[in-house]
Design a protein around this motif. Structure first.
Motif, PDB file in Angstrom:
ATOM      1  N   SER A  20       6.076  -1.870   2.299  1.00 15.88           N
ATOM      2  CA  SER A  20       6.446  -1.033   1.168  1.00 15.88           C
ATOM      3  C   SER A  20       6.942  -1.893   0.013  1.00 15.88           C
ATOM      4  CB  SER A  20       7.520  -0.034   1.595  1.00 15.88           C
ATOM      5  OG  SER A  20       7.852   0.811   0.540  1.00 15.88           O
ATOM      6  N   CYS A  21       7.747  -2.904   0.333  1.00 17.91           N
ATOM      7  CA  CYS A  21       8.234  -3.827  -0.696  1.00 17.91           C
ATOM      8  C   CYS A  21       7.079  -4.577  -1.344  1.00 17.91           C
ATOM      9  CB  CYS A  21       9.210  -4.832  -0.091  1.00 17.91           C
ATOM     10  SG  CYS A  21      10.817  -4.147   0.259  1.00 17.91           S
ATOM     11  N   LEU A  76      11.032   4.847  -1.895  1.00 19.16           N
ATOM     12  CA  LEU A  76      11.455   3.851  -0.916  1.00 19.16           C
ATOM     13  C   LEU A  76      12.574   4.354  -0.021  1.00 19.16           C
ATOM     14  CD1 LEU A  76      11.600   0.461  -2.845  1.00 19.16           C
ATOM     15  CD2 LEU A  76       9.887   1.216  -1.213  1.00 19.16           C
ATOM     16  N   MET A 112       3.815   3.891  -0.513  1.00 19.62           N
ATOM     17  CA  MET A 112       5.037   3.218  -0.155  1.00 19.62           C
ATOM     18  C   MET A 112       5.850   4.064   0.810  1.00 19.62           C
ATOM     19  SD  MET A 112       6.390   1.232  -3.590  1.00 19.62           S
ATOM     20  CE  MET A 112       6.600   2.701  -4.525  1.00 19.62           C
ATOM     21  N   SER A 113       5.913   5.358   0.558  1.00 15.12           N
ATOM     22  CA  SER A 113       6.727   6.202   1.426  1.00 15.12           C
ATOM     23  C   SER A 113       6.183   6.235   2.848  1.00 15.12           C
ATOM     24  CB  SER A 113       6.847   7.617   0.858  1.00 15.12           C
ATOM     25  OG  SER A 113       5.593   8.236   0.795  1.00 15.12           O
ATOM     26  N   GLU A 117       9.020  -1.402   6.187  1.00  9.06           N
ATOM     27  CA  GLU A 117       9.630  -1.568   4.873  1.00  9.06           C
ATOM     28  C   GLU A 117       9.092  -2.775   4.120  1.00  9.06           C
ATOM     29  OE1 GLU A 117      11.476  -0.979   7.635  1.00  9.06           O
ATOM     30  OE2 GLU A 117      12.468   0.926   7.229  1.00  9.06           O
ATOM     31  N   TYR A 159       4.723   3.758   4.438  1.00 12.36           N
ATOM     32  CA  TYR A 159       5.187   2.533   5.085  1.00 12.36           C
ATOM     33  C   TYR A 159       6.648   2.674   5.526  1.00 12.36           C
ATOM     34  CZ  TYR A 159       1.031  -0.130   3.717  1.00 12.36           C
ATOM     35  OH  TYR A 159      -0.249  -0.600   3.574  1.00 12.36           O
ATOM     36  N   VAL A 160       7.500   3.205   4.639  1.00  7.07           N
ATOM     37  CA  VAL A 160       8.914   3.371   4.970  1.00  7.07           C
ATOM     38  C   VAL A 160       9.071   4.314   6.149  1.00  7.07           C
ATOM     39  CG1 VAL A 160      11.137   4.258   4.148  1.00  7.07           C
ATOM     40  CG2 VAL A 160       9.761   2.791   2.672  1.00  7.07           C
TER      41      VAL A 160
END
Length: 138
Positions: free
Chosen positions: A13-14, A36, A1-2, A10, A4-5
């Motif tokens: 990531s969501c 996130l 996820m990080s 984002e 992607y951010v």
């Protein structure tokens, strides 16, 4: 996820966050905040928000010096027709926002309504927020 951010994706990531919830992977409040980096635009793009995401945004606004925005978000969450019921963490976040905003009466009203409005018994963390709220320079 990080990743992607960090790469400005984002939405992906969501998606990872929501998929992890669907398959039963529990992410803690701290994980959401740190992984996130919880940004406002991420929150606004989320099709389905859960208490941990609401709490993260309320806390973020409070700690960035925008307690009025935190309180407005709390009101939005509270009035979402039972879809997003505030939990004890939400109330800690919002009472902290009241303290930062100097909104003593608002904080006391929220604290007094915890049982009746949300079915929550105050915990030591809530009482600590009230002490902080009432510790105004005088």
């Amino acid at each position: 996820m990080s990743v992607y951010v960090q790469n400005g994706e984002e939405e992906k990531s969501c998606e990872v966050f929501l998929q992890s919830r669907k398959v039963g992977i529990e992410l803690t409040y701290l994980m959401v905040l740190t992984v996130l980096g919880f940004r406002e635009r991420v929150f606004k793009k989320m099709a389905r928000r859960i208490s941990i995401t609401w709490n993260a945004m309320i806390r973020r606004y409070t700690h960035q010096g925008h307690p009025d925005m935190a309180l407005a978000l709390f009101e939005e969450m509270s009035s979402s027709n039972g879809k997003n019921t505030p939990n004890y963490v939400t109330l800690v976040c919002v009472l902290s926002a009241c303290s930062r905003a100097g909104a003593v009466q608002k904080g006391m009203d929220i604290f007094k309504s915890m049982r009746a409005r949300f079915g929550l018994e105050p915990r030591p963390e809530h009482y600590a927020c009230i002490v902080d709220l009432l510790d105004v320079p005088g």
